[in-house]
Design an enzyme around this catalytic site. Structure first.
Site, PDB file in Angstrom:
ATOM      1  N   ASP A 121      -4.226  18.375 -26.469  1.00 27.54           N
ATOM      2  CA  ASP A 121      -3.502  17.140 -26.159  1.00 27.54           C
ATOM      3  C   ASP A 121      -3.914  16.665 -24.773  1.00 27.54           C
ATOM      4  OD1 ASP A 121      -1.203  15.410 -25.209  1.00 27.54           O
ATOM      5  OD2 ASP A 121      -0.513  15.872 -27.228  1.00 27.54           O
ATOM      6  N   HIS A 157       0.288  14.788 -37.469  1.00 32.68           N
ATOM      7  CA  HIS A 157      -0.257  15.808 -36.577  1.00 32.68           C
ATOM      8  C   HIS A 157       0.831  16.802 -36.208  1.00 32.68           C
ATOM      9  CE1 HIS A 157       1.192  12.478 -34.045  1.00 32.68           C
ATOM     10  NE2 HIS A 157       1.388  13.354 -33.078  1.00 32.68           N
ATOM     11  N   GLU A 167       4.401   8.849 -32.194  1.00 38.91           N
ATOM     12  CA  GLU A 167       3.721   7.784 -31.454  1.00 38.91           C
ATOM     13  C   GLU A 167       2.392   7.395 -32.095  1.00 38.91           C
ATOM     14  OE1 GLU A 167       3.454   9.040 -27.377  1.00 38.91           O
ATOM     15  OE2 GLU A 167       5.635   9.160 -27.170  1.00 38.91           O
TER      16      GLU A 167
END
Length: 119
Positions: A34, A104, A99
């Site tokens: 990330d 995921h 978002e």
């Protein structure tokens, strides 16, 4: 033919149009770090095929949903998270905090993570 959304950030990562730090790749899944980590280990695990959320993935291809979880488990092991533990989160929809609308799993660990929800 793979289901792809050319406007989707994660589809563009899968296509190689946007760089990512990949930690594991299989024929049908991709795991990458990330860019805004919330823990010492914060890896996103996605199917390469576009599904908007975990519900559409589970309904559309249960086998691929299982592959996403298997990839997350392998990454947890290779990142050294099995002893101390880790958290796997699927945010779904606006209220769930999603978002990017390509399903995921967030794989988080490497430190005590605290309570599930902050009030």
């Amino acid at each position: 033919m793979r289901n792809v959304n050319n406007d989707c950030l994660f589809c563009r990562i899968v296509a190689g149009d946007i760089p990512a730090t990949v930690v594991r790749e299989t024929e049908r899944t991709l795991a990458f770090r990330d860019i805004n980590p919330q823990a010492p280990v914060h890896v996103l695990v996605i199917p390469k095929e576009h599904y908007s959320d975990v519900v559409t993935l589970a309904e559309g291809d249960p086998g691929l949903a299982a592959e996403v979880l298997t990839t997350a488990a392998v990454v947890a092991e290779t990142e050294g998270l099995l002893t101390g533990g880790f958290r796997t989160i699927f945010n779904t929809g606006g209220y769930g905090g999603q978002e990017v609308f390509h399903v995921h799993a967030h794989l988080l660990g490497g430190t005590p993570l605290g309570p599930m929800l902050a009030r």
